[in-house]
Design a protein around this motif. Structure first.
Motif, PDB file in Angstrom:
ATOM      1  N   PRO A  52       0.832  -1.207   0.000  1.00 38.46           N
ATOM      2  CA  PRO A  52       0.000   0.000   0.000  1.00 38.46           C
ATOM      3  C   PRO A  52       0.871   1.264   0.000  1.00 38.46           C
ATOM      4  CG  PRO A  52      -0.844  -1.592   1.572  1.00 38.46           C
ATOM      5  CD  PRO A  52       0.498  -2.108   1.102  1.00 38.46           C
ATOM      6  N   VAL A  53       0.422   2.287  -0.705  1.00 39.76           N
ATOM      7  CA  VAL A  53       1.180   3.530  -0.848  1.00 39.76           C
ATOM      8  C   VAL A  53       0.263   4.721  -0.591  1.00 39.76           C
ATOM      9  CG1 VAL A  53       2.938   2.660  -2.428  1.00 39.76           C
ATOM     10  CG2 VAL A  53       0.775   3.446  -3.338  1.00 39.76           C
ATOM     11  N   THR A  54       0.869   5.866  -0.320  1.00 39.89           N
ATOM     12  CA  THR A  54       0.084   7.077  -0.114  1.00 39.89           C
ATOM     13  C   THR A  54      -0.261   7.707  -1.463  1.00 39.89           C
ATOM     14  OG1 THR A  54       2.023   8.514  -0.030  1.00 39.89           O
ATOM     15  CG2 THR A  54       1.285   7.547   2.079  1.00 39.89           C
ATOM     16  N   VAL A  55      -1.229   8.595  -1.451  1.00 42.52           N
ATOM     17  CA  VAL A  55      -1.589   9.325  -2.659  1.00 42.52           C
ATOM     18  C   VAL A  55      -0.391  10.119  -3.167  1.00 42.52           C
ATOM     19  CG1 VAL A  55      -3.033  11.206  -3.551  1.00 42.52           C
ATOM     20  CG2 VAL A  55      -4.058   9.405  -2.150  1.00 42.52           C
ATOM     21  N   LEU A  84      -8.820   2.498   1.363  1.00 46.96           N
ATOM     22  CA  LEU A  84      -7.945   3.392   2.111  1.00 46.96           C
ATOM     23  C   LEU A  84      -7.697   2.784   3.484  1.00 46.96           C
ATOM     24  CD1 LEU A  84      -9.642   6.774   1.134  1.00 46.96           C
ATOM     25  CD2 LEU A  84      -7.674   5.656   0.074  1.00 46.96           C
ATOM     26  N   LEU A  85      -6.430   2.680   3.834  1.00 42.28           N
ATOM     27  CA  LEU A  85      -6.029   2.039   5.085  1.00 42.28           C
ATOM     28  C   LEU A  85      -5.327   3.039   5.986  1.00 42.28           C
ATOM     29  CD1 LEU A  85      -4.363  -1.056   3.359  1.00 42.28           C
ATOM     30  CD2 LEU A  85      -6.696  -0.934   4.268  1.00 42.28           C
ATOM     31  N   ASP A  86      -5.420   2.808   7.289  1.00 39.01           N
ATOM     32  CA  ASP A  86      -4.687   3.655   8.228  1.00 39.01           C
ATOM     33  C   ASP A  86      -3.193   3.508   7.976  1.00 39.01           C
ATOM     34  OD1 ASP A  86      -6.946   4.678   9.494  1.00 39.01           O
ATOM     35  OD2 ASP A  86      -6.978   3.078  10.989  1.00 39.01           O
ATOM     36  N   ASN A  87      -2.497   4.627   8.088  1.00 38.94           N
ATOM     37  CA  ASN A  87      -1.060   4.671   7.861  1.00 38.94           C
ATOM     38  C   ASN A  87      -0.372   4.816   9.215  1.00 38.94           C
ATOM     39  OD1 ASN A  87       1.570   5.300   7.181  1.00 38.94           O
ATOM     40  ND2 ASN A  87       1.029   6.806   5.626  1.00 38.94           N
ATOM     41  N   PRO A  88       0.381   3.819   9.644  1.00 40.97           N
ATOM     42  CA  PRO A  88       1.046   3.917  10.953  1.00 40.97           C
ATOM     43  C   PRO A  88       2.097   5.025  11.011  1.00 40.97           C
ATOM     44  CG  PRO A  88       1.799   1.966   9.759  1.00 40.97           C
ATOM     45  CD  PRO A  88       0.678   2.572   8.960  1.00 40.97           C
ATOM     46  N   ASN A  89       2.533   5.515   9.844  1.00 35.11           N
ATOM     47  CA  ASN A  89       3.567   6.554   9.802  1.00 35.11           C
ATOM     48  C   ASN A  89       3.014   7.964   9.674  1.00 35.11           C
ATOM     49  OD1 ASN A  89       5.646   4.587   9.873  1.00 35.11           O
ATOM     50  ND2 ASN A  89       5.326   4.218   7.691  1.00 35.11           N
ATOM     51  N   HIS A  90       1.694   8.094   9.491  1.00 31.26           N
ATOM     52  CA  HIS A  90       1.113   9.422   9.270  1.00 31.26           C
ATOM     53  C   HIS A  90      -0.367   9.377   9.628  1.00 31.26           C
ATOM     54  CE1 HIS A  90       0.069  13.158   7.220  1.00 31.26           C
ATOM     55  NE2 HIS A  90       1.368  13.409   7.143  1.00 31.26           N
TER      56      HIS A  90
END
Length: 146
Positions: A52-55, A84-90
């Motif tokens: 998974p990647v960010t926009v 859309l998944l929660d991002n542990p880094n942001h």
């Protein structure tokens, strides 16, 4: 005789032309799946990342603005192609992943694209393809540093 800068400009103009033609071809290739080439590019960026990647990461791969990519991702999310998944880094920047339905569509498109690419490469020898790819990589690296 043209200078290197003049040839560089001619290549840029040809890339603009090819880009438009590729978008049209992409729209035709994806039409049977109810997609556009823009959605296909988003799917490809996710698949190529292998996670998974960010926009923002997708937009960098696509060479488009984050806002334009976000609009496409939002529509694809509503259509059930990405999640859309929660991002542990942001806290705010969600991760984007293909859904199972999105992965099925992408796999079908990938097989169709392989046939299309093989047909397109028939009249270009391997050495020419390798040189073109090398030149475009160098141009991209130059433009990314700007």
């Amino acid at each position: 005789m043209d200078t290197n800068g003049e040839v560089f400009t001619k290549i840029v103009l040809e890339v603009f032309k090819v880009s438009g033609l590729l978008n049209t071809e992409g729209d035709q290739l994806t039409e049977e799946f109810g997609l556009s080439s823009a959605r296909w590019k988003v799917m490809g960026a996710i698949v190529k990342a292998d996670q998974p990647v960010t926009v923002s990461e997708i937009s960098r791969v696509m060479g488009q603005s984050r806002q334009a990519t976000q609009r496409v991702v939002d529509v694809m999310s509503k259509d059930g192609l990405v999640q859309l998944l929660d991002n542990p880094n942001h806290k705010k920047a969600k991760l984007v992943a293909l859904t199972e339905a999105g992965a099925v569509v992408y796999e079908k498109l990938d097989r169709k694209q392989e046939q299309w690419a093989a047909s397109g490469a028939q009249n270009i020898d391997r050495e020419e393809l390798d040189r073109a790819l090398s030149a475009l990589h160098k141009m991209a690296r130059y433009l990314e540093r700007k």
